[in-house]
Design a protein around this motif. Structure first.
Motif, PDB file in Angstrom:
ATOM      1  N   ALA A   6       0.832  -1.201   0.000  1.00 31.04           N
ATOM      2  CA  ALA A   6       0.000   0.000   0.000  1.00 31.04           C
ATOM      3  C   ALA A   6       0.868   1.254   0.000  1.00 31.04           C
ATOM      4  N   LYS A   7       1.994   1.195   0.708  1.00 33.00           N
ATOM      5  CA  LYS A   7       2.895   2.341   0.769  1.00 33.00           C
ATOM      6  C   LYS A   7       3.446   2.687  -0.600  1.00 33.00           C
ATOM      7  N   ASP A   8       3.662   1.661  -1.429  1.00 33.13           N
ATOM      8  CA  ASP A   8       4.188   1.895  -2.767  1.00 33.13           C
ATOM      9  C   ASP A   8       3.238   2.713  -3.625  1.00 33.13           C
ATOM     10  N   PHE A   9       1.958   2.714  -3.255  1.00 36.84           N
ATOM     11  CA  PHE A   9       0.975   3.451  -4.033  1.00 36.84           C
ATOM     12  C   PHE A   9       0.701   4.835  -3.471  1.00 36.84           C
ATOM     13  N   ILE A 194      -1.164   2.601 -13.728  1.00 39.33           N
ATOM     14  CA  ILE A 194      -1.602   1.999 -12.474  1.00 39.33           C
ATOM     15  C   ILE A 194      -1.664   3.031 -11.357  1.00 39.33           C
ATOM     16  N   ALA A 195      -0.818   4.061 -11.424  1.00 38.87           N
ATOM     17  CA  ALA A 195      -0.914   5.146 -10.441  1.00 38.87           C
ATOM     18  C   ALA A 195      -2.238   5.879 -10.603  1.00 38.87           C
ATOM     19  N   HIS A 196      -2.653   6.122 -11.851  1.00 35.99           N
ATOM     20  CA  HIS A 196      -3.924   6.792 -12.115  1.00 35.99           C
ATOM     21  C   HIS A 196      -5.111   5.944 -11.654  1.00 35.99           C
ATOM     22  N   VAL A 197      -5.050   4.643 -11.931  1.00 35.00           N
ATOM     23  CA  VAL A 197      -6.156   3.762 -11.549  1.00 35.00           C
ATOM     24  C   VAL A 197      -6.302   3.705 -10.031  1.00 35.00           C
ATOM     25  N   GLN A 198      -5.182   3.523  -9.336  1.00 34.70           N
ATOM     26  CA  GLN A 198      -5.235   3.443  -7.875  1.00 34.70           C
ATOM     27  C   GLN A 198      -5.763   4.745  -7.278  1.00 34.70           C
ATOM     28  N   HIS A 199      -5.324   5.874  -7.827  1.00 33.23           N
ATOM     29  CA  HIS A 199      -5.792   7.173  -7.333  1.00 33.23           C
ATOM     30  C   HIS A 199      -7.278   7.350  -7.652  1.00 33.23           C
ATOM     31  N   ALA A 200      -7.682   6.963  -8.853  1.00 36.10           N
ATOM     32  CA  ALA A 200      -9.076   7.109  -9.265  1.00 36.10           C
ATOM     33  C   ALA A 200     -10.009   6.275  -8.399  1.00 36.10           C
ATOM     34  N   ALA A 201      -9.536   5.123  -7.943  1.00 39.20           N
ATOM     35  CA  ALA A 201     -10.375   4.254  -7.116  1.00 39.20           C
ATOM     36  C   ALA A 201     -10.811   4.939  -5.826  1.00 39.20           C
ATOM     37  N   HIS A 221       5.863  -6.730 -14.892  1.00 35.27           N
ATOM     38  CA  HIS A 221       6.894  -5.838 -14.360  1.00 35.27           C
ATOM     39  C   HIS A 221       7.295  -6.291 -12.957  1.00 35.27           C
ATOM     40  N   SER A 222       8.586  -6.202 -12.645  1.00 35.73           N
ATOM     41  CA  SER A 222       9.085  -6.708 -11.360  1.00 35.73           C
ATOM     42  C   SER A 222       9.117  -5.661 -10.249  1.00 35.73           C
ATOM     43  N   SER A 223       8.715  -4.436 -10.527  1.00 35.79           N
ATOM     44  CA  SER A 223       8.795  -3.379  -9.519  1.00 35.79           C
ATOM     45  C   SER A 223       7.790  -3.607  -8.384  1.00 35.79           C
ATOM     46  N   LYS A 224       8.059  -2.966  -7.259  1.00 34.36           N
ATOM     47  CA  LYS A 224       7.153  -3.067  -6.114  1.00 34.36           C
ATOM     48  C   LYS A 224       5.775  -2.495  -6.451  1.00 34.36           C
ATOM     49  N   LYS A 225       5.755  -1.421  -7.234  1.00 25.02           N
ATOM     50  CA  LYS A 225       4.470  -0.820  -7.603  1.00 25.02           C
ATOM     51  C   LYS A 225       3.627  -1.780  -8.442  1.00 25.02           C
ATOM     52  N   ALA A 226       4.270  -2.459  -9.382  1.00 25.23           N
ATOM     53  CA  ALA A 226       3.544  -3.415 -10.218  1.00 25.23           C
ATOM     54  C   ALA A 226       3.039  -4.580  -9.386  1.00 25.23           C
ATOM     55  N   GLN A 227       3.851  -5.087  -8.469  1.00 23.22           N
ATOM     56  CA  GLN A 227       3.429  -6.190  -7.609  1.00 23.22           C
ATOM     57  C   GLN A 227       2.273  -5.758  -6.708  1.00 23.22           C
ATOM     58  N   ALA A 228       2.369  -4.547  -6.168  1.00 27.29           N
ATOM     59  CA  ALA A 228       1.292  -4.038  -5.316  1.00 27.29           C
ATOM     60  C   ALA A 228      -0.010  -3.920  -6.098  1.00 27.29           C
ATOM     61  N   PHE A 229       0.107  -3.521  -7.379  1.00 21.48           N
ATOM     62  CA  PHE A 229      -1.105  -3.407  -8.183  1.00 21.48           C
ATOM     63  C   PHE A 229      -1.685  -4.777  -8.505  1.00 21.48           C
ATOM     64  N   ARG A 230      -0.833  -5.746  -8.749  1.00 19.86           N
ATOM     65  CA  ARG A 230      -1.328  -7.110  -8.976  1.00 19.86           C
ATOM     66  C   ARG A 230      -2.062  -7.615  -7.729  1.00 19.86           C
ATOM     67  N   ASP A 231      -1.513  -7.306  -6.554  1.00 23.16           N
ATOM     68  CA  ASP A 231      -2.178  -7.698  -5.305  1.00 23.16           C
ATOM     69  C   ASP A 231      -3.541  -7.020  -5.179  1.00 23.16           C
TER      70      ASP A 231
END
Length: 285
Positions: A6-9, A194-201, A221-231
């Protein structure tokens, strides 16, 4: 979704510094003059290679060379955007903002997935020319759709259509959870989608729904942000469709895309609130 994910977002933001203008090109631009219809080059003969690079910037800003008028002609008054380029030494084009209009077939498919009903309040971040707003308004009513847009030319088009709009960078806007639905085709570059989608939610009511077109890059994508979005997607949504390359060809890109949805009642912050309310009710009993 874990606390670390969640912090990554948290507090999403984008670098909008723009493309730097080479010093010799900038010198020419600072010698240009502009009126309400176009930009006129300085009255000196430019080296061909230098002219090509100056023309590249003016074209990206929205101009088109008109030999009869001997100037780069713009659809909108170019004086402000030229002044910004002259003062900052950088420029942006619509494509730099990730503006690729949603093709009609995909727009209709997205709106079908949104399950709109008359009277619902609908938000379209990065609204562009209103491709999704047009279809949503036909169901919920024009007075019940709101667009967010950064580009001045797009804001003008939305205003001409009579839509309520919020001008500015969507990611910098404070969320207000008042919308029944969010429908969106956000910028893709650098996982911006994914930043836009998470913010829009966070603009959704607790029982709301979001439907978006994004790049599939978060799926591998292997980044923490991509993994957080998959979660987040695993817990609160699903992939609705995979869209092959070529669907956006009419908009100027061959990128592959996916369509996804998020249900607000399954979002972590709403589940946390529900759990907190349940605990309070148990303590009161």
């Amino acid at each position: 979704m874990s606390k670390s994910a969640a912090k990554d977002f948290a507090n999403p933001a984008e670098d909008r510094a723009g493309r730097r203008i080479d010093p010799d090109v900038l010198s020419v631009l600072r010698s240009c003059t502009a009126d309400e219809e176009g930009v006129t080059l300085p009255p000196t003969q430019l080296d061909r290679k230098l002219y090509v690079r100056v023309n590249e910037v003016l074209t990206a800003l929205g101009g088109k060379w008109n030999g009869r008028r001997k100037k780069h002609v713009f659809d909108e008054d170019p004086r402000e955007i030229l002044a910004v380029a002259q003062s900052t030494g950088s420029y942006m084009s619509p494509k730099d903002f990730g503006f690729f209009p949603t093709p009609p077939d995909l727009a209709r498919q997205l709106i079908e997935f949104a399950d709109l009903e008359p009277g619902m309040l609908v938000l379209e971040p990065s609204a562009g020319h209103g491709a999704l707003l047009d279809l949503a308004a036909a169901v919920v009513g024009r007075e019940n759709v709101v667009g967010v847009e950064l580009l001045e030319a797009n804001l003008k088009k939305l205003a001409e259509k009579g839509y309520a709009t919020m001008a500015g960078d969507f990611l910098s806007m404070e969320p207000e959870p008042i919308f029944d639905r969010v429908v969106m085709n956000p910028p893709f570059s650098g996982l911006a989608d994914i930043a836009h989608v998470q913010h829009a939610a966070r603009f959704l009511k607790p029982d709301g729904k979001l439907v978006a077109i994004t790049s599939p890059s978060f799926t591998y994508h292997s980044s923490k942000k991509a993994q957080a979005f998959r979660d987040l997607l695993d817990s609160a949504g699903e992939l609705l469709a995979e869209i092959e390359a070529g669907a956006f060809k009419s908009s100027g890109t061959d990128v592959r895309t996916v369509m996804l949805t998020l249900d607000a009642d399954r979002l972590p912050w709403n589940l946390d609130e529900t759990d907190s309310q349940s605990s309070s009710e148990r303590m009161a009993a």
